[in-house]
Design a protein around this motif. Structure first.
Motif, PDB file in Angstrom:
ATOM      1  N   SER A 193       1.070  -1.121  -0.262  1.00 53.04           N
ATOM      2  CA  SER A 193       0.034   0.132  -0.322  1.00 53.04           C
ATOM      3  C   SER A 193       0.631   1.261  -0.119  1.00 53.04           C
ATOM      4  O   SER A 193       1.631   1.380   1.000  1.00 53.04           O
ATOM      5  N   GLU A 194       0.579   2.477  -0.952  1.00 54.86           N
ATOM      6  CA  GLU A 194       1.375   3.393  -1.106  1.00 54.86           C
ATOM      7  C   GLU A 194       0.840   4.301  -0.447  1.00 54.86           C
ATOM      8  O   GLU A 194      -0.363   4.447  -0.671  1.00 54.86           O
ATOM      9  N   GLY A 195       1.408   5.381   0.629  1.00 59.64           N
ATOM     10  CA  GLY A 195       0.213   6.338   1.065  1.00 59.64           C
ATOM     11  C   GLY A 195       1.311   7.568   0.731  1.00 59.64           C
ATOM     12  O   GLY A 195       2.549   7.930   0.447  1.00 59.64           O
ATOM     13  N   TYR A 196       0.417   8.584   1.198  1.00 59.38           N
ATOM     14  CA  TYR A 196       1.687  10.124   0.797  1.00 59.38           C
ATOM     15  C   TYR A 196       1.387  10.808   1.942  1.00 59.38           C
ATOM     16  O   TYR A 196       0.114  11.369   2.407  1.00 59.38           O
ATOM     17  N   GLY A 197       1.839  11.553   2.463  1.00 56.79           N
ATOM     18  CA  GLY A 197       2.136  12.727   3.365  1.00 56.79           C
ATOM     19  C   GLY A 197       3.004  13.891   3.437  1.00 56.79           C
ATOM     20  O   GLY A 197       3.768  13.712   2.726  1.00 56.79           O
ATOM     21  N   MET A 198       2.939  14.227   4.660  1.00 61.54           N
ATOM     22  CA  MET A 198       4.010  15.393   4.880  1.00 61.54           C
ATOM     23  C   MET A 198       4.132  15.382   6.777  1.00 61.54           C
ATOM     24  O   MET A 198       3.086  15.109   6.968  1.00 61.54           O
ATOM     25  N   THR A 199       4.950  15.841   7.378  1.00 58.59           N
ATOM     26  CA  THR A 199       5.691  15.730   9.056  1.00 58.59           C
ATOM     27  C   THR A 199       4.396  17.009   9.310  1.00 58.59           C
ATOM     28  O   THR A 199       3.436  17.122  10.032  1.00 58.59           O
ATOM     29  N   GLU A 200       4.008  18.115   8.168  1.00 57.05           N
ATOM     30  CA  GLU A 200       3.077  19.337   8.726  1.00 57.05           C
ATOM     31  C   GLU A 200       1.776  18.343   8.630  1.00 57.05           C
ATOM     32  O   GLU A 200       0.894  19.513   9.125  1.00 57.05           O
ATOM     33  N   ALA A 212      -5.240  23.209  -6.368  1.00 61.68           N
ATOM     34  CA  ALA A 212      -4.728  25.192  -6.692  1.00 61.68           C
ATOM     35  C   ALA A 212      -4.913  25.297  -8.189  1.00 61.68           C
ATOM     36  O   ALA A 212      -4.358  24.134  -8.917  1.00 61.68           O
ATOM     37  N   GLU A 213      -4.704  26.366  -8.240  1.00 58.33           N
ATOM     38  CA  GLU A 213      -4.258  26.112 -10.047  1.00 58.33           C
ATOM     39  C   GLU A 213      -3.385  25.786 -11.061  1.00 58.33           C
ATOM     40  O   GLU A 213      -3.291  25.605 -11.993  1.00 58.33           O
ATOM     41  N   ASP A 214      -2.313  25.873 -10.061  1.00 62.61           N
ATOM     42  CA  ASP A 214      -1.355  26.187 -10.303  1.00 62.61           C
ATOM     43  C   ASP A 214      -0.472  24.252 -10.380  1.00 62.61           C
ATOM     44  O   ASP A 214       0.423  24.387 -10.285  1.00 62.61           O
ATOM     45  N   GLY A 215      -1.693  23.394 -10.075  1.00 62.00           N
ATOM     46  CA  GLY A 215      -1.563  21.921  -9.581  1.00 62.00           C
ATOM     47  C   GLY A 215      -1.218  21.559  -8.253  1.00 62.00           C
ATOM     48  O   GLY A 215      -1.093  20.851  -7.557  1.00 62.00           O
ATOM     49  N   GLU A 216      -0.829  22.583  -7.079  1.00 59.81           N
ATOM     50  CA  GLU A 216      -0.401  22.488  -5.997  1.00 59.81           C
ATOM     51  C   GLU A 216      -1.818  21.632  -5.019  1.00 59.81           C
ATOM     52  O   GLU A 216      -2.651  22.151  -5.096  1.00 59.81           O
ATOM     53  N   ILE A 217      -1.230  20.683  -4.279  1.00 59.64           N
ATOM     54  CA  ILE A 217      -2.064  19.888  -3.280  1.00 59.64           C
ATOM     55  C   ILE A 217      -2.068  20.822  -2.662  1.00 59.64           C
ATOM     56  O   ILE A 217      -1.062  21.033  -1.892  1.00 59.64           O
ATOM     57  N   LEU A 218      -3.291  21.010  -2.067  1.00 60.82           N
ATOM     58  CA  LEU A 218      -4.086  22.001  -0.607  1.00 60.82           C
ATOM     59  C   LEU A 218      -4.373  20.800   0.014  1.00 60.82           C
ATOM     60  O   LEU A 218      -5.222  20.225   0.470  1.00 60.82           O
ATOM     61  N   LEU A 255       8.774  30.649  14.265  1.00 60.31           N
ATOM     62  CA  LEU A 255       8.819  31.086  12.930  1.00 60.31           C
ATOM     63  C   LEU A 255       7.218  31.540  11.922  1.00 60.31           C
ATOM     64  O   LEU A 255       6.630  30.744  11.043  1.00 60.31           O
ATOM     65  N   PRO A 256       6.811  32.586  12.703  1.00 58.02           N
ATOM     66  CA  PRO A 256       5.672  32.964  12.754  1.00 58.02           C
ATOM     67  C   PRO A 256       4.776  33.117  10.981  1.00 58.02           C
ATOM     68  O   PRO A 256       4.362  33.462  10.322  1.00 58.02           O
ATOM     69  N   GLU A 257       5.972  33.829  10.012  1.00 59.98           N
ATOM     70  CA  GLU A 257       6.520  34.272   9.038  1.00 59.98           C
ATOM     71  C   GLU A 257       6.062  33.015   7.822  1.00 59.98           C
ATOM     72  O   GLU A 257       5.295  32.591   7.153  1.00 59.98           O
ATOM     73  N   LEU A 258       7.275  31.500   8.242  1.00 53.70           N
ATOM     74  CA  LEU A 258       6.959  30.569   7.407  1.00 53.70           C
ATOM     75  C   LEU A 258       5.331  29.742   7.455  1.00 53.70           C
ATOM     76  O   LEU A 258       5.200  29.446   7.017  1.00 53.70           O
ATOM     77  N   THR A 259       5.018  30.123   8.849  1.00 54.42           N
ATOM     78  CA  THR A 259       3.985  29.557   9.258  1.00 54.42           C
ATOM     79  C   THR A 259       2.665  29.915   8.275  1.00 54.42           C
ATOM     80  O   THR A 259       2.333  29.196   7.853  1.00 54.42           O
ATOM     81  N   LYS A 260       2.914  31.677   8.027  1.00 59.18           N
ATOM     82  CA  LYS A 260       1.481  32.080   7.400  1.00 59.18           C
ATOM     83  C   LYS A 260       2.002  31.922   5.919  1.00 59.18           C
ATOM     84  O   LYS A 260       0.961  31.448   4.964  1.00 59.18           O
ATOM     85  N   GLU A 261       3.309  31.287   5.448  1.00 56.95           N
ATOM     86  CA  GLU A 261       3.635  31.423   3.826  1.00 56.95           C
ATOM     87  C   GLU A 261       3.320  30.033   3.975  1.00 56.95           C
ATOM     88  O   GLU A 261       2.620  28.882   2.817  1.00 56.95           O
ATOM     89  N   ALA A 262       3.145  29.102   4.801  1.00 57.82           N
ATOM     90  CA  ALA A 262       2.039  27.196   4.763  1.00 57.82           C
ATOM     91  C   ALA A 262       1.145  26.844   5.157  1.00 57.82           C
ATOM     92  O   ALA A 262       1.017  26.059   4.330  1.00 57.82           O
ATOM     93  N   ILE A 263       0.135  27.659   5.909  1.00 60.04           N
ATOM     94  CA  ILE A 263      -0.637  28.449   5.841  1.00 60.04           C
ATOM     95  C   ILE A 263      -1.232  28.872   5.687  1.00 60.04           C
ATOM     96  O   ILE A 263      -0.995  29.935   6.718  1.00 60.04           O
ATOM     97  N   ASP A 264      -2.683  29.200   4.388  1.00 62.28           N
ATOM     98  CA  ASP A 264      -3.243  30.587   4.266  1.00 62.28           C
ATOM     99  C   ASP A 264      -4.258  30.389   5.278  1.00 62.28           C
ATOM    100  O   ASP A 264      -4.433  29.966   6.254  1.00 62.28           O
ATOM    101  N   TRP A 292      -5.586  26.404   4.491  1.00 63.17           N
ATOM    102  CA  TRP A 292      -4.979  25.341   3.580  1.00 63.17           C
ATOM    103  C   TRP A 292      -3.615  25.521   4.136  1.00 63.17           C
ATOM    104  O   TRP A 292      -2.975  26.500   4.098  1.00 63.17           O
ATOM    105  N   LEU A 293      -3.929  24.122   3.803  1.00 59.98           N
ATOM    106  CA  LEU A 293      -2.335  23.610   3.870  1.00 59.98           C
ATOM    107  C   LEU A 293      -1.457  23.451   2.830  1.00 59.98           C
ATOM    108  O   LEU A 293      -1.717  23.020   1.992  1.00 59.98           O
TER     109      LEU A 293
END
Length: 588
Positions: free
Chosen positions: A360-367, A399-405, A418-427, A431-432
């Motif tokens: 079984s193949e899966g997908y994820g990320m630490t976040e 997303a429109e550019d193909g990114e997975i949210l 890292l509050p600024e990086l957090t804002k970049e990662a989660i809109d 959405w992550l």
């Protein structure tokens, strides 16, 4: 009936006590499997929790664990949770500089390490980390403090104190800081709550065809959030957890433990497959023909398709004559192999399924704590070449550019400090932004096509997704590692580390004298072999995507060398810098 829990350490009462197994955990010590019972495990956790309180550990304190996988890791993990402190698990094979950065960034107060070598590394890093108060070692090391020094005997009064402190820990409290290695820059501390992790293993539980009668073999590092989450899932189902001695003993441990399940990275399955194929090619006469016939059947298998009477009859004989030996090599009981952290080659999934070994193949990320999507075994709900349906409770948007949210209860609290990086990662809508490019096939099955930041543009204005090329070409038996380059260049090129074991076998079969890895990457016949492999896979890509030139490298990329992350993803910036002149020569 299993009751949903609100803090991860509730597993101790709701599952460990409930199933009351004699082998909650097991590890091999001096040639013998040492099993830990439910009663012994809980007692050890409580004794250490009270010991932590007596040396002044308070809610919110950061405690690092640096160790190979072993039951002591889990005892510390749960003991830390129960007093409301925050566990910070770290890879055993990262650099002293990385440890130093993380100790300071997290404000680490206490460190647990596995053995003497890790103790020395931690001591070196802690010299410049003023928050570190003490380091304790699981092994007995001369001149080092042993973790048993803070374990205390307990009475009913102590248990009452501990129970009152446990009540102060809430489901949304910070459970752990997991530092992602990243392919650029300093590691980032991902903040995950109890609820984040619990929501993930509760959502994944029904995807695992196991129960309290089963055994799992664990060999992936516990500081990786996937293996850690899966171990919590095993505990919730009452599945016993056996630790492999090390990566070199996995074959032996599989035969010993006869597990029903294990998690892995694709590269391990590739190596298993490569060894099997290499042995098959060593056969002669009718045995060789039978092996190749069975292999060809397997490579065309799909669990979702009906192939008819003739194919099924052949496959039945192929299992009896060839594939049963594959099952025996994995212990004979496998119900499911979980593959993650990188793309699984479809041919591997097909042939293992054909052999009666569901992958079984899966997908994820630490976040995302970490699973976002996974293929299901029972009931069958999968598509080979995808990472499966989205898990329950989690929503995915392309997303429109193909990114997975991604949005759901598994999404991190943010990046530590890292509050600024957090804002970049989660809109602002929650959405992550994963940074991965993908699509939903049949409106349901998630397929990953590339990393958003890794796509580059050639001088002809064409976009190239290097990961797609790399994953395809690494299907070759002769390619171990590969990185495609070509930003602002006329065409894609590649740096390739050959699979030297199979190259050596190939040279032997061709009557070529194998001298050394350094010499063989210059050998014209070896170069011709790799060129043929590249040409074979190039046919599947558009002309502007095809690899036109390559350079063979004699030294594999390692974590210690700084070329790959602990999860073996290439650090493209580092590799580009290290091999700058080599890359430039390909474009002269």
């Amino acid at each position: 009936m299993y009751q949903p829990i609100t803090r991860v350490f509730d597993l101790l009462d709701e599952s460990i006590t409930k199933y009351n197994k004699s082998d909650v955990f097991a590890s091999k010590i001096k040639g013998e499997w040492q099993r830990i019972s439910a009663k012994s495990f809980i007692e050890s956790v409580n004794q250490l929790s009270l010991g932590l309180l007596k040396i002044g550990i308070e809610k919110g304190d950061k405690i690092a664990i640096i160790s190979e996988s072993r039951p002591e890791w889990n005892i510390v993990d749960f003991a830390v949770q129960q007093v409301g402190a925050v566990g910070v698990p770290l890879y055993p094979n990262i650099t002293v500089e990385d440890y130093r950065y993380i100790f300071n960034d997290a404000g680490i107060k206490l460190i647990f390490v596995g053995d003497e070598s890790l103790l020395r590394k931690a001591q070196e890093a802690a010299k410049d980390a003023p928050t570190v108060q003490e380091i304790y070692c699981f092994d007995k090391v001369l001149g080092g403090k042993n973790w048993q020094e803070i374990v205390v005997n307990i009475d009913n009064k102590d248990i009452l104190v501990l129970e009152n402190i446990k009540k102060t820990v809430k489901t949304n409290d910070l459970l752990t800081l997991i530092y992602t290695s990243g392919t650029t820059g300093n590691p980032k501390g991902v903040m995950l709550s109890h609820q984040n992790i619990i929501s993930n293993f509760e959502a994944c539980k029904n995807c695992f065809p196991i129960d309290e009668t089963c055994r799992a073999l664990s060999f992936l590092p516990l500081n990786h959030v996937y293996e850690r989450m899966v171990l919590y899932l095993y505990m919730s189902l009452g599945t016993s957890i056996y630790y492999a001695q090390n990566m070199a003993t996995i074959a032996e441990d599989l035969r010993d433990v006869q597990p029903h399940i294990f998690t892995t990275v694709p590269r391990l399955l590739e190596k298993v497959y490569d060894k099997i194929v290499a042995k098959g090619y060593e056969l002669s006469g009718i045995k060789r023909r039978i092996f190749l016939w069975a292999l060809n059947l397997g490579l065309n298998y799909d669990p979702n398709k009906t192939f008819g009477w003739w194919y099924n009859t052949q496959l039945k004989w192929a299992k009896k004559l060839v594939f049963n030996k594959w099952q025996e090599a994995l212990g004979g009981n496998i119900r499911m192999i979980c593959s993650g952290a990188a793309a699984l080659q479809p041919r591997l999934a097909r042939v293992f399924w054909a052999a009666g070994i569901p992958v079984s193949e899966g997908y994820g990320m630490t976040e995302a704590s970490p699973v976002i999507a996974t293929n299901r075994i029972k009931p069958l709900d999968l598509r080979i070449g995808t990472v499966g349906p989205i898990i329950d409770g989690t929503t995915v948007q392309i997303a429109e550019d193909g990114e997975i949210l991604v949005k759901g209860p598994n999404i991190m609290l943010g990046y530590y400090n890292l509050p600024e990086l957090t804002k970049e990662a989660i809109d602002q809508d929650g959405w992550l932004h994963t940074g991965d490019i993908g699509k939903l096939e049949e409106g349901k099955y998630l397929k990953i096509t590339d990393r958003k930041k890794e796509i580059f543009k050639t001088s002809g204005g064409k976009y190239v997704a290097p990961q797609v090329l790399e994953n395809k070409m690494k299907e070759s038996l002769y390619i171990e590692q590969m990185m495609v380059v070509g930003e602002s260049q006329k065409f894609p090129a590649a740096l390739i580390v050959p699979e030297f074991t199979t190259i050596r076998d190939w040279c032997k079969s061709q009557g070529i004298n194998y001298t050394s890895d350094v010499e063989m990457i210059k050998n014209q016949q070896v170069l011709k072999l790799i060129f043929g492999e590249i040409a074979r896979f190039n046919k599947e890509f558009a002309p502007y995507e095809q690899v036109k030139k390559f350079t063979l490298l004699s030294t594999p990329w390692t974590v210690e060398g700084g070329e790959v992350t602990p999860t073996l993803k290439p650090k493209r910036k580092m590799i580009n810098l290290k091999y700058k002149e080599t890359i430039e020569r390909m474009y002269e």
